[in-house]
Design a protein around this motif. Sequence first.
Motif, PDB file in Angstrom:
ATOM      1  N   ARG A 122      39.989  44.288  47.849  1.00  0.00           N
ATOM      2  CA  ARG A 122      40.947  43.086  48.004  1.00  0.00           C
ATOM      3  C   ARG A 122      42.286  43.321  46.966  1.00  0.00           C
ATOM      4  O   ARG A 122      41.875  43.211  45.817  1.00  0.00           O
ATOM      5  N   LEU A 123      43.410  43.517  47.496  1.00  0.00           N
ATOM      6  CA  LEU A 123      44.429  43.582  46.641  1.00  0.00           C
ATOM      7  C   LEU A 123      44.987  42.423  46.160  1.00  0.00           C
ATOM      8  O   LEU A 123      45.466  41.468  46.977  1.00  0.00           O
ATOM      9  N   ILE A 124      45.061  42.164  44.607  1.00  0.00           N
ATOM     10  CA  ILE A 124      45.342  41.171  44.149  1.00  0.00           C
ATOM     11  C   ILE A 124      46.634  41.131  43.475  1.00  0.00           C
ATOM     12  O   ILE A 124      46.913  39.947  42.795  1.00  0.00           O
ATOM     13  N   GLY A 125      47.323  42.112  43.495  1.00  0.00           N
ATOM     14  CA  GLY A 125      48.651  42.065  42.790  1.00  0.00           C
ATOM     15  C   GLY A 125      49.211  43.478  42.728  1.00  0.00           C
ATOM     16  O   GLY A 125      48.329  44.510  42.899  1.00  0.00           O
ATOM     17  N   GLY A 126      50.372  43.836  42.837  1.00  0.00           N
ATOM     18  CA  GLY A 126      51.133  45.085  42.731  1.00  0.00           C
ATOM     19  C   GLY A 126      50.884  45.746  44.232  1.00  0.00           C
ATOM     20  O   GLY A 126      50.294  45.171  45.253  1.00  0.00           O
TER      21      GLY A 126
ATOM     22  N   ILE B  24      25.546  37.729  49.565  1.00  0.00           N
ATOM     23  CA  ILE B  24      25.791  36.729  48.232  1.00  0.00           C
ATOM     24  C   ILE B  24      26.768  35.791  48.669  1.00  0.00           C
ATOM     25  O   ILE B  24      27.992  36.294  48.694  1.00  0.00           O
ATOM     26  N   VAL B  25      26.931  34.417  48.615  1.00  0.00           N
ATOM     27  CA  VAL B  25      28.130  33.655  48.810  1.00  0.00           C
ATOM     28  C   VAL B  25      28.475  33.106  47.550  1.00  0.00           C
ATOM     29  O   VAL B  25      27.336  32.653  46.758  1.00  0.00           O
ATOM     30  N   LEU B  26      29.564  33.231  47.356  1.00  0.00           N
ATOM     31  CA  LEU B  26      30.211  32.844  45.980  1.00  0.00           C
ATOM     32  C   LEU B  26      30.697  31.707  45.749  1.00  0.00           C
ATOM     33  O   LEU B  26      31.384  31.192  47.121  1.00  0.00           O
ATOM     34  N   ASP B  27      31.049  30.971  44.839  1.00  0.00           N
ATOM     35  CA  ASP B  27      31.719  29.794  44.528  1.00  0.00           C
ATOM     36  C   ASP B  27      31.962  29.899  43.088  1.00  0.00           C
ATOM     37  O   ASP B  27      31.255  29.212  42.204  1.00  0.00           O
ATOM     38  N   ILE B  28      32.828  30.741  42.345  1.00  0.00           N
ATOM     39  CA  ILE B  28      32.956  31.045  40.957  1.00  0.00           C
ATOM     40  C   ILE B  28      34.277  31.817  40.766  1.00  0.00           C
ATOM     41  O   ILE B  28      34.856  32.577  41.722  1.00  0.00           O
ATOM     42  N   GLN B  29      34.842  31.512  39.577  1.00  0.00           N
ATOM     43  CA  GLN B  29      36.040  32.165  39.139  1.00  0.00           C
ATOM     44  C   GLN B  29      35.313  33.407  37.990  1.00  0.00           C
ATOM     45  O   GLN B  29      34.824  33.188  37.142  1.00  0.00           O
ATOM     46  N   PRO B  30      35.579  34.583  38.446  1.00  0.00           N
ATOM     47  CA  PRO B  30      35.156  35.614  37.621  1.00  0.00           C
ATOM     48  C   PRO B  30      35.652  35.639  36.211  1.00  0.00           C
ATOM     49  O   PRO B  30      36.798  35.272  36.268  1.00  0.00           O
ATOM     50  N   ALA B  31      34.927  35.769  35.037  1.00  0.00           N
ATOM     51  CA  ALA B  31      35.601  35.843  33.915  1.00  0.00           C
ATOM     52  C   ALA B  31      35.922  37.133  33.418  1.00  0.00           C
ATOM     53  O   ALA B  31      36.662  37.271  32.245  1.00  0.00           O
ATOM     54  N   CYS B  32      35.764  38.142  33.958  1.00  0.00           N
ATOM     55  CA  CYS B  32      36.388  39.544  33.327  1.00  0.00           C
ATOM     56  C   CYS B  32      37.725  39.653  33.669  1.00  0.00           C
ATOM     57  O   CYS B  32      38.218  39.320  34.433  1.00  0.00           O
ATOM     58  N   SER B  33      38.315  40.388  32.504  1.00  0.00           N
ATOM     59  CA  SER B  33      39.690  40.502  32.532  1.00  0.00           C
ATOM     60  C   SER B  33      40.171  41.652  31.415  1.00  0.00           C
ATOM     61  O   SER B  33      39.443  41.927  30.614  1.00  0.00           O
ATOM     62  N   PHE B  34      41.324  42.435  31.758  1.00  0.00           N
ATOM     63  CA  PHE B  34      41.805  43.390  30.977  1.00  0.00           C
ATOM     64  C   PHE B  34      43.139  43.088  30.441  1.00  0.00           C
ATOM     65  O   PHE B  34      44.043  43.513  30.082  1.00  0.00           O
ATOM     66  N   GLY B  35      43.213  41.733  30.034  1.00  0.00           N
ATOM     67  CA  GLY B  35      44.511  40.875  29.490  1.00  0.00           C
ATOM     68  C   GLY B  35      45.458  40.752  30.610  1.00  0.00           C
ATOM     69  O   GLY B  35      46.588  40.414  30.375  1.00  0.00           O
ATOM     70  N   GLY B  36      45.100  40.745  31.900  1.00  0.00           N
ATOM     71  CA  GLY B  36      46.054  40.545  33.007  1.00  0.00           C
ATOM     72  C   GLY B  36      45.834  39.055  33.133  1.00  0.00           C
ATOM     73  O   GLY B  36      45.157  38.462  32.414  1.00  0.00           O
TER      74      GLY B  36
ATOM     75  N   PRO C 228      41.204  35.153  40.625  1.00  0.00           N
ATOM     76  CA  PRO C 228      40.965  33.856  41.468  1.00  0.00           C
ATOM     77  C   PRO C 228      39.420  33.340  41.667  1.00  0.00           C
ATOM     78  O   PRO C 228      38.697  34.011  41.281  1.00  0.00           O
ATOM     79  N   THR C 229      39.542  32.157  41.847  1.00  0.00           N
ATOM     80  CA  THR C 229      38.126  31.733  42.269  1.00  0.00           C
ATOM     81  C   THR C 229      37.759  32.079  43.685  1.00  0.00           C
ATOM     82  O   THR C 229      38.628  32.304  44.656  1.00  0.00           O
ATOM     83  N   LEU C 230      36.667  32.830  43.749  1.00  0.00           N
ATOM     84  CA  LEU C 230      36.100  33.301  44.777  1.00  0.00           C
ATOM     85  C   LEU C 230      35.105  32.322  45.641  1.00  0.00           C
ATOM     86  O   LEU C 230      34.049  31.812  45.144  1.00  0.00           O
ATOM     87  N   THR C 231      35.177  32.209  46.894  1.00  0.00           N
ATOM     88  CA  THR C 231      34.251  31.425  47.889  1.00  0.00           C
ATOM     89  C   THR C 231      33.889  32.504  49.047  1.00  0.00           C
ATOM     90  O   THR C 231      33.607  32.219  50.106  1.00  0.00           O
ATOM     91  N   ASP C 232      33.454  33.852  48.728  1.00  0.00           N
ATOM     92  CA  ASP C 232      33.494  34.715  49.842  1.00  0.00           C
ATOM     93  C   ASP C 232      31.993  34.869  49.836  1.00  0.00           C
ATOM     94  O   ASP C 232      31.166  34.541  49.183  1.00  0.00           O
ATOM     95  N   ALA C 233      31.662  35.175  51.311  1.00  0.00           N
ATOM     96  CA  ALA C 233      30.359  35.850  51.455  1.00  0.00           C
ATOM     97  C   ALA C 233      30.395  37.265  51.252  1.00  0.00           C
ATOM     98  O   ALA C 233      31.146  37.827  52.116  1.00  0.00           O
ATOM     99  N   VAL C 234      29.895  37.900  50.171  1.00  0.00           N
ATOM    100  CA  VAL C 234      29.986  39.266  49.919  1.00  0.00           C
ATOM    101  C   VAL C 234      29.068  40.288  50.482  1.00  0.00           C
ATOM    102  O   VAL C 234      27.833  39.972  50.176  1.00  0.00           O
TER     103      VAL C 234
END
Length: 408
Positions: free
Chosen positions: A101-105, A133-145, A149-155
């Motif tokens: 999923r492209l989320i920027g650029g 796995i069904v999600l309802d969470i905003q992942p905490a990982c970041s590289f300073g960007g 987004p909050t994810l509500t996907d079935a992955v």
Amino acid sequence: MPTSKPAQVGAAGTDVNYPPWVLAKAADGTPVRGAVIVFQGTEPGAVAVTVTTGADGNARLPRWRLPAQAGRATLEARHGTLVPVTFETDVRVRAYNLTIRLIGGDPGPDGLAAIAAAKEKIESIIFGDLPDIVLDIQPACSFGGPPLPTLTDAVDDLLILLRVRNIDGLGGAGGFGTPCLIRDPGAQPVVSLIELDSAEWVPSSPTEKYNIVLHEFTHAVGFVASLMTRSLPSGFSRQCMELPSRAAPNRLVQDTYFSCPNARAAFDRMGGIAYTGQKVPLENGGLIAGTQGSLNNHWRETTFGVELMSAYYNPGVAPFSLATAAFLEDMGYEVSYAGADSFTLTPPISSLLLGSFGAGLRSYEGDRDIAPAMQVLTSHPTITPAVSGPSRASGPRSSACTKCGGPP
């Protein structure tokens, strides 16, 4: 007597990871040379292959191609009127899925082609399905960007969030990659993040883009130090990294190595039998200053050279080796070694701890540990923060592993 790895699991229409072989012995236990062994699958139309035992009494089938349909594949090894030896493999259709999923650029047309090719490569190696796995969470990982987004996907089975942005300009980090959410039990990633530096990405050739993305995808599926050794709330535990290096730049470092059995066996198959250090050697920061991010998160550069998951970027071909495929098997994936690229360790195989390389060698130094970066998705709705290791496209990456099944 059978001596190949028993009870294998393989992808339909591919070769098994460990071809069958038998050992012929006389009544007194000595190996028999020159015995004619006939290997043949039991499915209709299977072609017989004849192999003669060598001085060691072994007859090795070069390859065993599995049927194109799922089910149980059976192969027999026969000699005269003796009771045949039977080998069985569970054949499964390919079911592992990467969603990008492209989320920027904008990766650009050749970048999108590189991303598609890297996705296809990973899916040619990992074939076993994992629970959705069904999600309802905003992942905490970041590289300073920007925040994710909050994810509500079935992955099903891994979602990779990818963006292209200005990170630190030319000559810096080409990119980063890390798991963000992992399964418990199992510790396989559910969501991962990859960021590519537009300053490095845009002028890169199509081949360079492919190598960079495939390298980061491999981190994204779990080639990170923080997963090589891991304990989770469910009681799941993995211990595959020994003597982790923590000293950089370039003080005396330990002979860090990946100890789980499938990667070790693959390392030997690639020419590593004569290697005198601990197997399989991980990057320990012994090359050039400023390599903190590469520590433990890649294969060792002095041993693996141009291989895809070594710690330094080498222009041109970057093979996805048998050892890297077997690493993923040690991480709990069902993998097909047939998807790996041809790669042989170049003798003399160095276990060098300290040394130097010439100018122009680019490190994947963008890889570094970030905490908290990874979160654990347990079988309950609880989400537990955990330390993770990111990875970078112009510098070292991250890595991970657990005690797992064994090679032959």
